[in-house]
Design a protein around this motif. Sequence first.
Motif, PDB file in Angstrom:
ATOM      1  N   UNK B 224       0.841  -1.198   0.000  1.00  0.00           N
ATOM      2  CA  UNK B 224       0.000   0.000   0.000  1.00  0.00           C
ATOM      3  C   UNK B 224       0.880   1.254   0.000  1.00  0.00           C
ATOM      4  N   UNK B 225       1.945   1.209   0.814  1.00  0.00           N
ATOM      5  CA  UNK B 225       2.831   2.379   0.854  1.00  0.00           C
ATOM      6  C   UNK B 225       3.529   2.575  -0.490  1.00  0.00           C
ATOM      7  N   UNK B 226       3.880   1.465  -1.107  1.00  0.00           N
ATOM      8  CA  UNK B 226       4.511   1.520  -2.422  1.00  0.00           C
ATOM      9  C   UNK B 226       3.564   2.167  -3.443  1.00  0.00           C
ATOM     10  N   UNK B 227       2.283   1.807  -3.359  1.00  0.00           N
ATOM     11  CA  UNK B 227       1.298   2.390  -4.283  1.00  0.00           C
ATOM     12  C   UNK B 227       1.220   3.902  -4.074  1.00  0.00           C
ATOM     13  N   UNK B 228       1.245   4.324  -2.816  1.00  0.00           N
ATOM     14  CA  UNK B 228       1.206   5.764  -2.541  1.00  0.00           C
ATOM     15  C   UNK B 228       2.479   6.441  -3.052  1.00  0.00           C
ATOM     16  N   UNK B 229       3.613   5.776  -2.847  1.00  0.00           N
ATOM     17  CA  UNK B 229       4.880   6.347  -3.306  1.00  0.00           C
ATOM     18  C   UNK B 229       4.887   6.520  -4.821  1.00  0.00           C
ATOM     19  N   UNK B 230       4.380   5.510  -5.523  1.00  0.00           N
ATOM     20  CA  UNK B 230       4.376   5.585  -6.980  1.00  0.00           C
ATOM     21  C   UNK B 230       3.400   6.643  -7.482  1.00  0.00           C
ATOM     22  N   UNK B 231       2.299   6.818  -6.735  1.00  0.00           N
ATOM     23  CA  UNK B 231       1.341   7.874  -7.085  1.00  0.00           C
ATOM     24  C   UNK B 231       2.024   9.251  -6.993  1.00  0.00           C
ATOM     25  N   UNK B 232       2.799   9.422  -5.905  1.00  0.00           N
ATOM     26  CA  UNK B 232       3.490  10.699  -5.701  1.00  0.00           C
ATOM     27  C   UNK B 232       4.530  10.914  -6.813  1.00  0.00           C
ATOM     28  N   UNK B 233       5.317   9.864  -7.082  1.00  0.00           N
ATOM     29  CA  UNK B 233       6.338   9.972  -8.135  1.00  0.00           C
ATOM     30  C   UNK B 233       5.684  10.243  -9.487  1.00  0.00           C
ATOM     31  N   UNK B 234       4.550   9.598  -9.714  1.00  0.00           N
ATOM     32  CA  UNK B 234       3.842   9.742 -10.986  1.00  0.00           C
ATOM     33  C   UNK B 234       3.351  11.162 -11.235  1.00  0.00           C
ATOM     34  N   UNK B 235       3.273  11.957 -10.169  1.00  0.00           N
ATOM     35  CA  UNK B 235       2.814  13.339 -10.313  1.00  0.00           C
ATOM     36  C   UNK B 235       3.960  14.334 -10.506  1.00  0.00           C
ATOM     37  N   UNK B 236       5.214  13.851 -10.465  1.00  0.00           N
ATOM     38  CA  UNK B 236       6.332  14.804 -10.542  1.00  0.00           C
ATOM     39  C   UNK B 236       6.627  15.221 -11.987  1.00  0.00           C
ATOM     40  N   UNK B 240       7.421  13.131 -15.877  1.00  0.00           N
ATOM     41  CA  UNK B 240       6.972  13.549 -17.201  1.00  0.00           C
ATOM     42  C   UNK B 240       8.176  13.773 -18.133  1.00  0.00           C
ATOM     43  N   UNK B 241       9.190  14.424 -17.585  1.00  0.00           N
ATOM     44  CA  UNK B 241      10.409  14.676 -18.370  1.00  0.00           C
ATOM     45  C   UNK B 241      11.043  13.351 -18.811  1.00  0.00           C
ATOM     46  N   UNK B 242      11.071  12.388 -17.906  1.00  0.00           N
ATOM     47  CA  UNK B 242      11.646  11.082 -18.233  1.00  0.00           C
ATOM     48  C   UNK B 242      10.893  10.431 -19.382  1.00  0.00           C
TER      49      UNK B 242
END
Lengths: 258, 257
Positions: B224-236, B240-242
């Motif tokens: 669950x924490x991993x899902x939240x972490x990826x959500x946060x990263x996905x918003x950076x 998008x630049x990558x």
Amino acid sequence: MNSFDFIETTLMGSTAVIELNRPRQLNSLNTKMISEIVVAMEAFDRDENVRVIVLIGKGRAFSAGADIDEMTEANPISLELLNQFAEWDRLALIKKPIIGAVHGFVFGGGFELALCCDLLISASNTEFSFPEVGLGVMPGAGGTQRLTKLVGRTKALEWLWTGERISTEVALEHGIINKIVAPELLVEETLKFAGRLAKQPPLSMRLIKDSVNKAVDSSLYEGMQYERKNFYLLFATQDQKEGMNAFIEKRKPDYKGK
Amino acid sequence: MFETIRYDVKDNIAWLYLNRPDKLNAFIAQMNREVKEAIKAASSDDQVRCIVITGEGRAFCSGQDLSEVDEHMDHGQVLRDHYGPMIKQIRQCEKPIIAAVNGVAAGAGFSLALACDFRVVSERGSFLNAFIHVGLIPDSGNLYYLTQLVGHSKALELSILGEKVPAAVAVDLGLANQLISEETWTEGVTAFASRIAALPTKAIGLIKRSINSTSNLTFEDYLEQEAQGQRIAGLTNDHREGLNAFMEKRKPVYTGQ
């Protein structure tokens, strides 16, 4: 809704959001702010478009406590006449689910306000504490009562006597909060959770809260009798028919709150 | 502003020099406090995308300044009041921290290096769990990190025998990430730090957060924490630049946002 000085309110779908809005004072609570919260809560409680109420703090903290400036000159008679805590009693009468989303400092009056919520979702960077003892006083808006009912006498005394900060993990362990989420996602996760609750049959939600509150405050026998009446009462609702029919027909129910 | 350390920010890198060279950068309470303050400042400075801790002069850090120790000292309280807060501040920091071990890292100096995310070591650098030689136990988080890094058996050996680990051995043990030659030390450290400072900083912070929490979460909660972490990263912006750089077949330029 009225315009407020110290809070902001928004309706997002069927979730009403109340934001404490004194970020520069870390949302320290003054009497006007508490009145505004109560007025907003009561209005949302009556608004049939609202199914769930969410309480959030703007800025770095949920709330760092009561406004000390307001209290330095107080005396017992002025406090009795002002009767400020009567406002807090009205929060306990709200029928709809209240979800608190907490982060940063949740201290003193801010902690008491959080304990007035039904469920708490906490950012991982949150610290809870009752620091009143350090000022030669004690909590006055339910801190000694609600915390004790929640965690038991032993830990309540320890925390109230020392004023020590409680970490998120410890708060979770002791049932003070429901879950921990990443600080960046506090609002998003809370609204998601509120959205889930908003899909539940509102009258069930209401009578469940009513019955659970009864359990906190009365004997098991009395609570059982009370629960039974509420259970029977739900059979007068359209949502009970809808829920049971949907189950039989293997489809998703659509609850109207009637 | 600081007396026992030097702190500069340059090209997105915060350089923290332990600066008591005549004492081999030994810790006194003030240095504990200043390291903590500097890490805190770097954590909240948007310009900073990588932190380097290194020593001025011959040593990285020789540990507690023994001239401050007398028979009245409550060793436990010193840890709670000075070392603990410093190590916790490092633990909380979501930016990458490199220990650039220019000389000996002994005692609490070793612990400080262990609390960092990377250890790059000069040929002159070494690690030494010296505590046993004065009848004490490794502190400041030392054994917590050391056991994770080198395993139970080696951690016991290093702590009980208290022998010096030279740079090359440290790399073999996985205690250090990279050996940098004496001649190219400054350039080598700068190059390593610059490389890390150019990466997606927020994602690095989220990786650190995930790794730090593995030991106290159930697998379910971890996912669950991993899902939240990826959500946060996905918003950076960096994500998008990558993606854009990949599509456009060019090198990404990350801003840390």
